[in-house]
Design a protein around this motif. Structure first.
Motif, PDB file in Angstrom:
ATOM      1  N   THR A   1       0.826  -1.201   0.000  1.00 46.71           N
ATOM      2  CA  THR A   1       0.000   0.000   0.000  1.00 46.71           C
ATOM      3  C   THR A   1       0.866   1.260   0.000  1.00 46.71           C
ATOM      4  OG1 THR A   1      -0.062   0.138   2.398  1.00 46.71           O
ATOM      5  CG2 THR A   1      -1.755  -1.218   1.316  1.00 46.71           C
TER       6      THR A   1
ATOM      7  N   GLU B   1       2.459   1.687   3.281  1.00 50.16           N
ATOM      8  CA  GLU B   1       3.584   0.776   3.456  1.00 50.16           C
ATOM      9  C   GLU B   1       4.801   1.262   2.688  1.00 50.16           C
ATOM     10  OE1 GLU B   1       1.602  -3.590   4.207  1.00 50.16           O
ATOM     11  OE2 GLU B   1       1.494  -2.746   2.217  1.00 50.16           O
TER      12      GLU B   1
ATOM     13  N   ASN C   1      -8.697  -5.512   3.024  1.00 45.94           N
ATOM     14  CA  ASN C   1      -7.719  -4.478   3.318  1.00 45.94           C
ATOM     15  C   ASN C   1      -7.082  -3.926   2.065  1.00 45.94           C
ATOM     16  OD1 ASN C   1      -6.528  -2.771   5.053  1.00 45.94           O
ATOM     17  ND2 ASN C   1      -4.802  -4.098   5.505  1.00 45.94           N
ATOM     18  N   ASN C   2      -7.885  -3.768   1.082  1.00 50.48           N
ATOM     19  CA  ASN C   2      -7.358  -3.211  -0.158  1.00 50.48           C
ATOM     20  C   ASN C   2      -7.544  -1.718  -0.230  1.00 50.48           C
ATOM     21  OD1 ASN C   2      -6.377  -5.542  -1.316  1.00 50.48           O
ATOM     22  ND2 ASN C   2      -8.424  -6.164  -1.937  1.00 50.48           N
ATOM     23  N   ASN C   3      -7.920  -1.147   0.872  1.00 53.89           N
ATOM     24  CA  ASN C   3      -8.115   0.304   0.846  1.00 53.89           C
ATOM     25  C   ASN C   3      -6.842   0.993   0.417  1.00 53.89           C
ATOM     26  OD1 ASN C   3     -10.668  -0.092   1.732  1.00 53.89           O
ATOM     27  ND2 ASN C   3     -10.179   0.251   3.891  1.00 53.89           N
ATOM     28  N   ASN C   4      -7.002   1.849  -0.513  1.00 50.14           N
ATOM     29  CA  ASN C   4      -5.892   2.688  -0.948  1.00 50.14           C
ATOM     30  C   ASN C   4      -4.781   1.888  -1.588  1.00 50.14           C
ATOM     31  OD1 ASN C   4      -7.333   4.720   0.188  1.00 50.14           O
ATOM     32  ND2 ASN C   4      -6.234   4.597   2.128  1.00 50.14           N
ATOM     33  N   GLN C   5      -5.045   0.701  -1.940  1.00 50.42           N
ATOM     34  CA  GLN C   5      -3.990  -0.069  -2.574  1.00 50.42           C
ATOM     35  C   GLN C   5      -3.870   0.319  -4.028  1.00 50.42           C
ATOM     36  OE1 GLN C   5      -3.939  -4.177  -2.294  1.00 50.42           O
ATOM     37  NE2 GLN C   5      -3.238  -4.236  -0.180  1.00 50.42           N
TER      38      GLN C   5
ATOM     39  N   CYS D   1       2.877   3.225  -7.813  1.00 46.44           N
ATOM     40  CA  CYS D   1       3.259   4.017  -6.663  1.00 46.44           C
ATOM     41  C   CYS D   1       4.740   4.314  -6.616  1.00 46.44           C
ATOM     42  CB  CYS D   1       2.858   3.292  -5.392  1.00 46.44           C
ATOM     43  SG  CYS D   1       1.108   2.989  -5.310  1.00 46.44           S
TER      44      CYS D   1
ATOM     45  N   GLU E   1      -6.754   1.658  -8.249  1.00 45.49           N
ATOM     46  CA  GLU E   1      -6.783   0.915  -7.014  1.00 45.49           C
ATOM     47  C   GLU E   1      -7.341  -0.479  -7.198  1.00 45.49           C
ATOM     48  OE1 GLU E   1      -8.912   3.391  -4.384  1.00 45.49           O
ATOM     49  OE2 GLU E   1      -7.459   5.003  -4.529  1.00 45.49           O
TER      50      GLU E   1
END
Length: 344
Positions: A82, A85, A270-274, A280, A301
């Motif tokens: 992410t 991360e 938990n793929n938010n904002n991935q 990236c 995303e």
DNA sequence: AAAGTTCACAACCGCATCAAA
DNA sequence: GTTTGATGCGGTTGTGAACTT
């Protein structure tokens, strides 16, 4: 050194054992994985050499440990790294260098091996493309003054978008504080709002359970087990939501990498904002630096977006040339001077 | 379509450290 | 204090997948 020799002899022993016990090396088979999983489920980890033997695995203890820790462990988090991360990796690497295991402590579910691979394949690649050493000041400045600010921007943008388009995040889920204050780099007037990266004892970056609060106006650091005065620990970053979303399910022999036995576990949620890796880290700054490149953040995303899969080289290209120009343009700024000719 | 190249990542290797005997 | 076994870490390699020519 006797110990070294002895430890090396472990390998020698392994070699001998290889012959005696016909120990296996290379990719793990489905049966081996299942044997290891089942054994650990019943007996727990540790004592890897004896575990390997007891589990009936013709592998070294080292191999079993590595396979478990890096791949089979249920809480191993797989999938795209992410934005948060990435920011953490960049920042923590700036602080600790190649201390992968230490860095991994702050990225729940990520292994040191994964972070190490990420760094080598993505970050070092761009250092190479920029024709500077990954440890050079030039490249570190690039990360500090371009990539990281842009990552923060994009994290904010993603968070804002999520806030307006989706239901509130579940309690405890990692989100970025809306109070984050960022001044960005531009071509005309270079303002680097967060300075003194090296003075990380003065942390204004605090990781709380469920939220990341960043005040980039002065310093940029992290609450760590070593220096946190708030009792924040790496564990506190492992939110319940993280684990709730890291549901593991068995998906069989789904080949998505070179391991023919991969993905007994597949991370969900938990793929938010991935966003994709290439998007990236190839150019965290690419979106706003190059407005003519209209991109759909929401689409980006989504996993397996054709845009990501088919054109992933696009970013690396315009990152190279245009960001180089941008960096050159930074030379007149008050807070940063990058002299590409002299190499600082 | 085939060959060549690059990418991504699992796995291995060598070494260091620690703890128990 | 020394030896020994186990574990952990960082660097490197091997290889299938994906992409390019």
């Amino acid at each position: 050194m006797d110990m070294k020799r002895r430890v090396n002899n472990e390998n020698d022993d392994d070699s001998n054992n290889d012959e005696e016990m016909n120990l296996r090396r290379g990719p793990w088979t489905v049966d081996e994985d299942l044997a290891l999983i089942n054994y650990i489920a019943n007996h727990g980890e540790g004592r890897w050499n004896s575990l390997a033997h007891s589990a009936g695995l013709k592998r070294t203890g080292k191999s079993c440990r590595l396979r478990w820790l890096n791949y089979l462990r249920p809480d191993v988090r797989r999938g795209n790294i992410t934005l948060e991360e990435q920011l953490l990796i960049l920042e923590l690497h700036a602080r600790w260098g190649n201390r992968w295991s230490k860095i991994a402590q702050y990225l729940p579910g990520r292994t040191d091996n994964e972070i190490k691979n990420y760094w080598r394949t993505r970050v070092q690649k761009h250092a190479k493309q920029l024709k500077c050493d990954v440890n050079s000041k030039q490249f570190k400045d690039t990360m500090r003054f371009l990539w990281m600010p842009r990552l923060v921007e994009r994290i904010q943008a993603a968070a804002a978008a999520a806030a307006t388009t989706t239901a509130p995040a579940a309690p405890g889920s990692p989100t970025l504080s809306a109070t984050t204050s960022v001044t960005t780099v531009n071509n005309n007037n270079t303002t680097i709002p967060y300075n003194n990266y090296d003075n990380l004892n003065n942390n204004n970056f605090e990781v709380h359970s469920g939220n990341i609060h960043m005040n980039m106006s002065n310093n940029f650091g992290y609450a760590t087990p070593e220096n946190s005065s708030t009792g924040t620990s790496s564990d506190s970053f492992v939110t319940q939501d993280y684990y709730n979303n890291n549901n593991v399910h068995h998906v069989g022999n789904n080949n998505n990498n070179n391991n023919p036995n991969s993905d007994y576990y597949h991370q969900q949620g938990n793929n938010n904002n991935q966003v994709s890796f290439m998007d990236c880290i190839t150019s965290p700054s690419s979106m706003s630096l190059f407005p003519h490149q209209e991109m759909d953040f929401q689409a980006m995303e989504l996993p397996n977006t054709p845009w990501i899969n088919n054109n992933h080289t696009t970013f690396s290209n315009f990152w190279n040339d245009e960001n180089m120009l941008l960096l050159q343009g930074l030379g007149g700024g008050d807070n940063v001077r990058i002299d590409w000719e002299k190499g600082i």
